[in-house]
Design a protein around this motif. Structure first.
Motif, PDB file in Angstrom:
ATOM      1  N   VAL A  48      -9.097 -12.599   1.196  1.00 35.91           N
ATOM      2  CA  VAL A  48      -8.123 -11.977   2.086  1.00 35.91           C
ATOM      3  C   VAL A  48      -8.392 -10.469   2.188  1.00 35.91           C
ATOM      4  CG1 VAL A  48      -5.691 -11.536   2.505  1.00 35.91           C
ATOM      5  CG2 VAL A  48      -6.404 -13.708   1.471  1.00 35.91           C
ATOM      6  N   ALA A  49      -8.434  -9.808   1.045  1.00 35.15           N
ATOM      7  CA  ALA A  49      -8.647  -8.360   1.023  1.00 35.15           C
ATOM      8  C   ALA A  49      -9.145  -7.955  -0.349  1.00 35.15           C
ATOM      9  CB  ALA A  49      -7.345  -7.624   1.345  1.00 35.15           C
ATOM     10  N   CYS A  50      -9.910  -6.878  -0.376  1.00 40.71           N
ATOM     11  CA  CYS A  50     -10.445  -6.365  -1.636  1.00 40.71           C
ATOM     12  C   CYS A  50     -10.318  -4.846  -1.631  1.00 40.71           C
ATOM     13  CB  CYS A  50     -11.916  -6.727  -1.806  1.00 40.71           C
ATOM     14  SG  CYS A  50     -12.318  -8.444  -1.491  1.00 40.71           S
ATOM     15  N   ILE A  51     -10.262  -4.272  -2.827  1.00 30.67           N
ATOM     16  CA  ILE A  51     -10.134  -2.829  -2.937  1.00 30.67           C
ATOM     17  C   ILE A  51     -10.970  -2.334  -4.107  1.00 30.67           C
ATOM     18  CG2 ILE A  51      -8.038  -2.964  -4.369  1.00 30.67           C
ATOM     19  CD1 ILE A  51      -7.008  -0.514  -2.708  1.00 30.67           C
ATOM     20  N   SER A  52     -11.612  -1.194  -3.919  1.00 35.04           N
ATOM     21  CA  SER A  52     -12.436  -0.624  -4.982  1.00 35.04           C
ATOM     22  C   SER A  52     -11.560  -0.099  -6.109  1.00 35.04           C
ATOM     23  CB  SER A  52     -13.299   0.502  -4.409  1.00 35.04           C
ATOM     24  OG  SER A  52     -12.467   1.545  -3.919  1.00 35.04           O
ATOM     25  N   SER A  53     -12.184   0.247  -7.212  1.00 38.46           N
ATOM     26  CA  SER A  53     -11.422   0.679  -8.383  1.00 38.46           C
ATOM     27  C   SER A  53     -10.618   1.953  -8.114  1.00 38.46           C
ATOM     28  CB  SER A  53     -12.362   0.904  -9.570  1.00 38.46           C
ATOM     29  OG  SER A  53     -13.314   1.905  -9.258  1.00 38.46           O
ATOM     30  N   SER A  54     -11.139   2.821  -7.293  1.00 32.15           N
ATOM     31  CA  SER A  54     -10.431   4.071  -6.981  1.00 32.15           C
ATOM     32  C   SER A  54      -9.416   3.895  -5.866  1.00 32.15           C
ATOM     33  CB  SER A  54     -11.432   5.148  -6.562  1.00 32.15           C
ATOM     34  OG  SER A  54     -12.011   4.820  -5.317  1.00 32.15           O
ATOM     35  N   GLY A  55      -9.537   2.810  -5.127  1.00 35.41           N
ATOM     36  CA  GLY A  55      -8.687   2.597  -3.964  1.00 35.41           C
ATOM     37  C   GLY A  55      -9.252   3.207  -2.700  1.00 35.41           C
ATOM     38  N   GLY A  56     -10.408   3.831  -2.797  1.00 40.49           N
ATOM     39  CA  GLY A  56     -10.959   4.519  -1.643  1.00 40.49           C
ATOM     40  C   GLY A  56     -11.649   3.640  -0.624  1.00 40.49           C
ATOM     41  N   SER A  57     -12.004   2.426  -1.035  1.00 40.14           N
ATOM     42  CA  SER A  57     -12.675   1.497  -0.113  1.00 40.14           C
ATOM     43  C   SER A  57     -11.968   0.165  -0.113  1.00 40.14           C
ATOM     44  CB  SER A  57     -14.133   1.287  -0.538  1.00 40.14           C
ATOM     45  OG  SER A  57     -14.857   2.496  -0.480  1.00 40.14           O
ATOM     46  N   THR A  58     -11.850  -0.408   1.074  1.00 36.05           N
ATOM     47  CA  THR A  58     -11.188  -1.697   1.212  1.00 36.05           C
ATOM     48  C   THR A  58     -11.986  -2.602   2.129  1.00 36.05           C
ATOM     49  OG1 THR A  58      -9.830  -0.888   3.042  1.00 36.05           O
ATOM     50  CG2 THR A  58      -8.881  -0.759   0.833  1.00 36.05           C
ATOM     51  N   PHE A  59     -11.701  -3.884   2.010  1.00 34.49           N
ATOM     52  CA  PHE A  59     -12.340  -4.906   2.833  1.00 34.49           C
ATOM     53  C   PHE A  59     -11.288  -5.935   3.190  1.00 34.49           C
ATOM     54  CE2 PHE A  59     -15.505  -7.896   4.226  1.00 34.49           C
ATOM     55  CZ  PHE A  59     -14.979  -9.129   3.884  1.00 34.49           C
ATOM     56  N   TYR A  60     -11.379  -6.449   4.427  1.00 37.50           N
ATOM     57  CA  TYR A  60     -10.447  -7.479   4.874  1.00 37.50           C
ATOM     58  C   TYR A  60     -11.201  -8.637   5.497  1.00 37.50           C
ATOM     59  CZ  TYR A  60      -6.904  -3.888   4.228  1.00 37.50           C
ATOM     60  OH  TYR A  60      -6.095  -2.930   3.695  1.00 37.50           O
ATOM     61  N   GLY A  61     -10.681  -9.837   5.281  1.00 29.59           N
ATOM     62  CA  GLY A  61     -11.219 -10.978   5.965  1.00 29.59           C
ATOM     63  C   GLY A  61     -11.019 -10.855   7.466  1.00 29.59           C
ATOM     64  N   LEU A  62     -11.912 -11.480   8.233  1.00 28.20           N
ATOM     65  CA  LEU A  62     -11.851 -11.345   9.687  1.00 28.20           C
ATOM     66  C   LEU A  62     -10.524 -11.831  10.264  1.00 28.20           C
ATOM     67  CD1 LEU A  62     -15.467 -12.432  10.715  1.00 28.20           C
ATOM     68  CD2 LEU A  62     -14.503 -10.117  10.682  1.00 28.20           C
ATOM     69  N   PHE A  63      -9.926 -12.815   9.620  1.00 25.13           N
ATOM     70  CA  PHE A  63      -8.685 -13.382  10.154  1.00 25.13           C
ATOM     71  C   PHE A  63      -7.496 -12.434   9.983  1.00 25.13           C
ATOM     72  CE2 PHE A  63      -6.739 -14.101   6.079  1.00 25.13           C
ATOM     73  CZ  PHE A  63      -7.812 -14.267   5.223  1.00 25.13           C
ATOM     74  N   VAL A  64      -7.644 -11.383   9.177  1.00 27.30           N
ATOM     75  CA  VAL A  64      -6.519 -10.476   8.937  1.00 27.30           C
ATOM     76  C   VAL A  64      -6.154  -9.710  10.207  1.00 27.30           C
ATOM     77  CG1 VAL A  64      -5.803  -8.424   7.667  1.00 27.30           C
ATOM     78  CG2 VAL A  64      -6.953 -10.296   6.467  1.00 27.30           C
ATOM     79  N   LYS A  65      -7.145  -9.217  10.908  1.00 21.10           N
ATOM     80  CA  LYS A  65      -6.937  -8.555  12.215  1.00 21.10           C
ATOM     81  C   LYS A  65      -5.848  -7.488  12.172  1.00 21.10           C
ATOM     82  CE  LYS A  65      -8.634 -12.557  14.778  1.00 21.10           C
ATOM     83  NZ  LYS A  65      -8.348 -13.600  15.785  1.00 21.10           N
ATOM     84  N   GLY A  66      -5.892  -6.656  11.139  1.00 24.40           N
ATOM     85  CA  GLY A  66      -4.984  -5.533  11.054  1.00 24.40           C
ATOM     86  C   GLY A  66      -3.582  -5.853  10.592  1.00 24.40           C
ATOM     87  N   ARG A  67      -3.307  -7.068  10.205  1.00 19.58           N
ATOM     88  CA  ARG A  67      -1.950  -7.455   9.830  1.00 19.58           C
ATOM     89  C   ARG A  67      -1.623  -7.176   8.371  1.00 19.58           C
ATOM     90  NH1 ARG A  67      -1.174 -13.010  10.110  1.00 19.58           N
ATOM     91  NH2 ARG A  67      -3.386 -13.307   9.626  1.00 19.58           N
ATOM     92  N   PHE A  68      -2.615  -7.133   7.530  1.00 22.77           N
ATOM     93  CA  PHE A  68      -2.399  -6.975   6.082  1.00 22.77           C
ATOM     94  C   PHE A  68      -2.955  -5.643   5.611  1.00 22.77           C
ATOM     95  CE2 PHE A  68      -3.120 -11.869   5.516  1.00 22.77           C
ATOM     96  CZ  PHE A  68      -1.999 -12.117   6.300  1.00 22.77           C
ATOM     97  N   THR A  69      -2.373  -5.123   4.541  1.00 18.86           N
ATOM     98  CA  THR A  69      -2.861  -3.878   3.942  1.00 18.86           C
ATOM     99  C   THR A  69      -2.899  -4.016   2.421  1.00 18.86           C
ATOM    100  OG1 THR A  69      -1.885  -2.566   5.733  1.00 18.86           O
ATOM    101  CG2 THR A  69      -2.526  -1.392   3.742  1.00 18.86           C
ATOM    102  N   ILE A  70      -4.038  -3.733   1.839  1.00 14.80           N
ATOM    103  CA  ILE A  70      -4.175  -3.741   0.391  1.00 14.80           C
ATOM    104  C   ILE A  70      -4.112  -2.307  -0.119  1.00 14.80           C
ATOM    105  CG2 ILE A  70      -6.712  -3.681   0.443  1.00 14.80           C
ATOM    106  CD1 ILE A  70      -6.689  -5.503  -2.051  1.00 14.80           C
TER     107      ILE A  70
END
Length: 124
Positions: A48-70
């Motif tokens: 669904v979503a991933c975040i780096s240890s510092s929080g500075g980088s994130t990744f979202y699955g394609l289906f998220v389409k801006g709806r979710f925030t990690i």
């Protein structure tokens, strides 16, 4: 012991919102990337979503389409997943997981510790 405790799931109507939390303990939290994954009945688990240890980088699955925030709060050993504009197809058990490095991964087999999951059910 590494522990991850996911919470915040529930039943919500289509278009609604939920905020999932993942409480971590037993490891150097700010050295670990965190991911959220989900598994619906009869389907494979997906990122669904991933975040780096510092929080500075994130990744979202394609289906998220801006709806979710990690996001994460390293001072509190917490990771959050804000779910907005939920759809029935978002119904699943949501899991948080940790990987012992600063850079996140979207691949579930790279994560070595998993929480117990929290159920999200979206009604139409």
């Amino acid at each position: 012991d590494v522990q991850l405790q996911a919470s915040g799931g529930g039943l919500v109507q289509s278009g609604g919102s939920l905020r999932l939390s993942c409480a971590a303990s037993g490891f150097a939290f700010d050295d670990y990337a965190i991911g959220w994954f989900r598994q619906a009945p009869g389907k494979r688990r997906e990122g669904v979503a991933c975040i780096s240890s510092s929080g500075g980088s994130t990744f979202y699955g394609l289906f998220v389409k801006g709806r979710f925030t990690i996001s994460r709060d390293n001072a509190r050993n917490m990771v959050y997943l804000q779910l907005n504009d939920l759809k029935p197809e978002d119904t699943a058990v949501y899991y948080c997981a940790s990987v012992g490095r600063s850079i996140y991964s979207s691949k579930e087999d790279e994560y070595d510790s998993w929480g117990q999951g929290t159920q999200v059910t979206v009604s139409s």
